[in-house]
Design a protein around this motif. Structure first.
Motif: not given
Length: 252
Positions: A97-102, A241-252
């Motif tokens: 789904l998404a990559q964590m961003v610290a 939603a992931s971008i808005k939350a500060g996460l980095k979406p992954v490609s499918h």
């Protein structure tokens, strides 16, 4: 009309409503809680499903499932889902789904700390009075990650001496907002919901690469809604939603 008819009708209607209600239970790593809760709430309104979202640390999610907690859909780290797959707790089909961003957070109104590169970040850690992060003992991988980075920078001992340990990222954000800690280091998605904190991503050479992935329970009681929600999380709405939350979406 006999008195027993009304209670009997009420019982019948209640039974019909109960039968129509579709429970959907989701367990998610805390870093994905923001996008998951947003899409789950909307899905519940549109579908009529009764959606429950429970968030925990990555290790906490794994322990819940291994202890027998019921769920239909789980979102966690790849390592956690691989372990649960080996135990036949979840489907072998996983969806990234998404990559964590610290990031590093400071109390709202504070100037941005020097974090342009590893050298600047090291200096900021040394100058800090207190630093909050997730206690590795709680099962949160961000605390483990942060300490490993501090050790690589040669300031692990100093960071541990300034620690304000919290059980999760929400606690880290609260510590920063209240002034208990000067800085907090955890996932951006866990600090963004706190209006009292300003957060900045760590430099690329110190960034996380951990991926959040999802899978259905092997014995999901509501696989239909679980699959439908997973499709949304994997699609454009989930990406936004992931971008808005500060996460980095992954490609499918």
């Amino acid at each position: 009309m006999p008195r027993f008819i009304v209670p009997a009708l009420l019982f019948l209607v209640a039974g019909m409503l109960s039968a129509d209600a579709r429970d959907l239970r989701i367990l998610t790593g805390a870093g994905m809680s923001m996008p998951v809760r947003a899409l789950a709430a909307d899905y519940g309104k549109r579908s009529g499903a009764q959606v429950t979202v429970v968030s925990d640390t990555a290790g906490g999610v794994q322990k819940r499932i291994e202890a027998g907690e019921a769920f239909d859909l789980v979102i966690g780290t790849q390592a956690v889902l691989d372990a649960l797959t080996r135990q036949s707790k979840v489907s072998a089909t996983h969806s990234d789904l998404a990559q964590m961003v610290a990031g590093i957070g400071a109390r709202k109104g504070t100037a941005k700390p020097a974090i342009a590169d590893a050298r600047a970040f090291k200096a900021t850690l040394l100058a800090a009075k207190t630093i909050s992060y997730v206690d590795p003992a709680s099962g949160g991988i961000t605390g483990v990650f942060f300490l490993s980075q501090a050790d690589q920078l040669g300031v692990g001992q100093e960071v541990r001496a300034k620690a304000v340990l919290k059980p999760n990222g929400t606690g880290v954000a609260d510590a920063v907002a209240s002034g208990q800690a000067q800085y907090g280091v955890t996932l951006i998605s866990e600090m963004l919901p706190n209006a009292g904190v300003t957060v900045w991503p760590l430099p690329d050479d110190l960034q996380m690469s951990t991926i959040y992935t999802a899978a259905l329970a092997s014995d999901a009681q509501n696989a239909m809604d679980a699959r439908a929600l997973l499709d949304e999380l994997s699609g454009p709405r989930g990406r936004d939603a992931s971008i808005k939350a500060g996460l980095k979406p992954v490609s499918h």
